[in-house]
Design a protein around this motif. Structure first.
Motif, short mmCIF file in Angstrom:
data_model
loop_
_atom_site.label_atom_id
_atom_site.label_comp_id
_atom_site.label_asym_id
_atom_site.label_seq_id
_atom_site.Cartn_x
_atom_site.Cartn_y
_atom_site.Cartn_z
N ILE A 39 -123.44 -104.58 -65.26
CA ILE A 39 -124.75 -105.05 -65.22
C ILE A 39 -124.73 -106.17 -64.68
O ILE A 39 -124.38 -107.19 -64.86
CB ILE A 39 -125.63 -105.06 -66.52
N PRO A 40 -125.21 -106.14 -63.42
CA PRO A 40 -125.58 -107.58 -62.59
C PRO A 40 -126.66 -108.37 -63.13
O PRO A 40 -127.62 -107.68 -63.67
CB PRO A 40 -125.79 -107.08 -61.18
N ALA A 41 -126.71 -109.78 -63.09
CA ALA A 41 -127.82 -110.57 -63.40
C ALA A 41 -128.06 -111.66 -62.69
O ALA A 41 -127.08 -112.11 -61.80
CB ALA A 41 -127.65 -111.00 -64.75
N PHE A 42 -129.52 -112.07 -62.53
CA PHE A 42 -129.56 -113.30 -61.56
C PHE A 42 -130.53 -114.25 -62.12
O PHE A 42 -131.13 -113.95 -63.12
CB PHE A 42 -130.41 -112.66 -60.45
N GLY A 43 -130.20 -115.53 -61.86
CA GLY A 43 -131.12 -116.45 -62.21
C GLY A 43 -131.28 -117.87 -61.19
O GLY A 43 -130.44 -117.65 -60.28
N GLU A 44 -132.42 -118.27 -61.43
CA GLU A 44 -132.67 -119.60 -60.44
C GLU A 44 -133.50 -120.54 -61.17
O GLU A 44 -134.26 -120.31 -62.17
CB GLU A 44 -133.41 -119.10 -59.16
N VAL A 45 -133.32 -121.76 -60.72
CA VAL A 45 -134.01 -122.92 -61.00
C VAL A 45 -134.54 -123.67 -59.87
O VAL A 45 -133.85 -123.52 -59.05
CB VAL A 45 -133.16 -123.96 -62.01
N LYS A 46 -135.73 -124.07 -59.98
CA LYS A 46 -136.34 -125.06 -58.79
C LYS A 46 -136.74 -126.31 -59.49
O LYS A 46 -137.10 -126.54 -60.32
CB LYS A 46 -137.72 -124.45 -58.37
N HIS A 47 -136.54 -127.41 -58.31
CA HIS A 47 -136.68 -128.72 -58.49
C HIS A 47 -137.29 -129.47 -57.28
O HIS A 47 -136.46 -129.02 -56.08
CB HIS A 47 -135.44 -129.24 -59.26
N ALA A 48 -137.98 -130.44 -57.49
CA ALA A 48 -138.34 -131.28 -56.48
C ALA A 48 -137.18 -132.18 -55.79
O ALA A 48 -136.31 -132.43 -56.41
CB ALA A 48 -139.59 -132.49 -56.80
N GLU A 247 -139.02 -128.65 -52.31
CA GLU A 247 -138.14 -128.43 -53.20
C GLU A 247 -137.01 -127.56 -53.05
O GLU A 247 -137.00 -127.13 -51.70
CB GLU A 247 -139.23 -127.76 -54.51
N THR A 248 -135.98 -127.55 -53.94
CA THR A 248 -134.77 -126.74 -53.38
C THR A 248 -134.86 -125.66 -54.75
O THR A 248 -134.97 -126.00 -55.83
CB THR A 248 -133.70 -127.63 -53.82
N THR A 249 -134.22 -124.81 -54.49
CA THR A 249 -133.89 -123.51 -55.37
C THR A 249 -132.77 -123.35 -55.63
O THR A 249 -131.96 -123.06 -54.48
CB THR A 249 -134.77 -122.09 -54.82
N LEU A 250 -131.94 -123.38 -56.74
CA LEU A 250 -130.78 -123.07 -57.01
C LEU A 250 -130.44 -121.86 -57.55
O LEU A 250 -131.25 -121.49 -58.75
CB LEU A 250 -130.23 -124.03 -57.96
N GLN A 251 -129.79 -120.90 -57.11
CA GLN A 251 -129.67 -119.48 -57.46
C GLN A 251 -128.22 -119.15 -58.05
O GLN A 251 -127.19 -119.81 -57.44
CB GLN A 251 -130.02 -118.39 -56.40
#
Length: 261
Positions: A39-48, A247-251
């Motif tokens: 099972i693949p999974a994904f996650g991300e967070v965003k921050h200024a 902002e930057t998105t980290l995945q």
């Protein structure tokens, strides 16, 4: 007496006829005990963004190489002092210094050299330039700092990004978001298979997934290129430029192997 074979054939015929009339055929039930599911999974967070790197440049051209070099050195020194006064905490670094001859343009049909003579180009001038990289976290002051430096320097580019400390802090949130998505997908797979979620056992978790999660789907850095005006008078007022840090998105991507008991 009616043979048993005929009785069995009649019963099967009636069963098939009933299924044909209702339009439903019962699918065979497959055993999923011991099944290993990837099972693949994904996650991300965003921050200024909290940090910016600005590249200032100066370039001069003159027939006299020494004259061009002198003007570049003077302007870069003056621009560096302006940046230091506007933002004392900024990190400064010289990233480029070049000097090369400038030759006249070659006409479409140049005359052929005489026999025994080699074609020779003589430079008509020299181009000299230098770049200064400024890294700062004082984003509120950045427009004023840039305006001060633009009195003598040009802006070649701006790179907004997350500082290393903030990136490390957000890594915990990114891992948690990715693992949470894995749990959600395991629950979905269990429901689709008609299995109890308690029968699922996580066998392996690969937090690098395909091995290149930091490529196209990795940390995104917004880059803003701004053309810098090169002014001759050092004391001429320059309006402050408008900057938006964004902002930057980290995945992150992971792959989990889940086994059903």
């Amino acid at each position: 007496m009616v043979p048993s074979r005929l009785i069995l054939a009649a019963v099967l015929g009636l069963a098939l006829n009933a299924q044909a009339q209702t339009g439903t055929v019962t699918a065979p039930a497959y055993s999923t005990s011991g099944t290993l599911v990837v099972i693949p999974a994904f996650g991300e967070v965003k921050h200024a963004n909290d940090e910016a790197t600005v590249t200032f440049t100066v370039e001069e051209q003159d027939k006299d190489r020494t004259a061009a070099t002198a003007r570049v050195n003077r302007k870069m020194k003056e621009g560096t002092e302006l940046v230091r006064r506007a933002d004392p905490q900024a990190e400064l670094k010289t990233v480029n210094y070049y000097s090369y001859p400038v030759y006249p343009e070659v006409p479409a049909n140049p005359p052929r050299p005489l026999a025994g003579q080699a074609a020779r180009q003589i430079p008509i001038g020299w181009r000299v330039g230098q770049s200064l990289q400024v890294k700062t976290r004082n984003l509120a002051q950045l427009p004023q700092t840039a305006a001060a430096a633009q009195k003598v320097l040009g802006i070649d580019g701006i790179d907004y990004h997350l500082s290393p400390e903030l990136t490390k802090k957000l890594d915990d949130e990114r891992i948690a978001a990715t693992y949470r998505n894995l749990n959600e997908r395991i629950a979905s797979v269990a429901r689709a298979m008609g299995r109890n979620l308690n029968d699922a056992v996580i066998d392996t978790i690969d937090f690098e997934g395909s091995g290149n999660y930091a490529g196209e789907n990795g940390p995104h850095v917004q880059k803003v290129m701004v053309a810098g005006a090169r002014l001759r008078a050092a004391d001429e007022a320059v309006p402050e430029p408008s900057f938006e840090p964004g902002e930057t998105t980290l995945q992150m991507r992971l792959v989990g192997k889940v086994k059903f008991r």
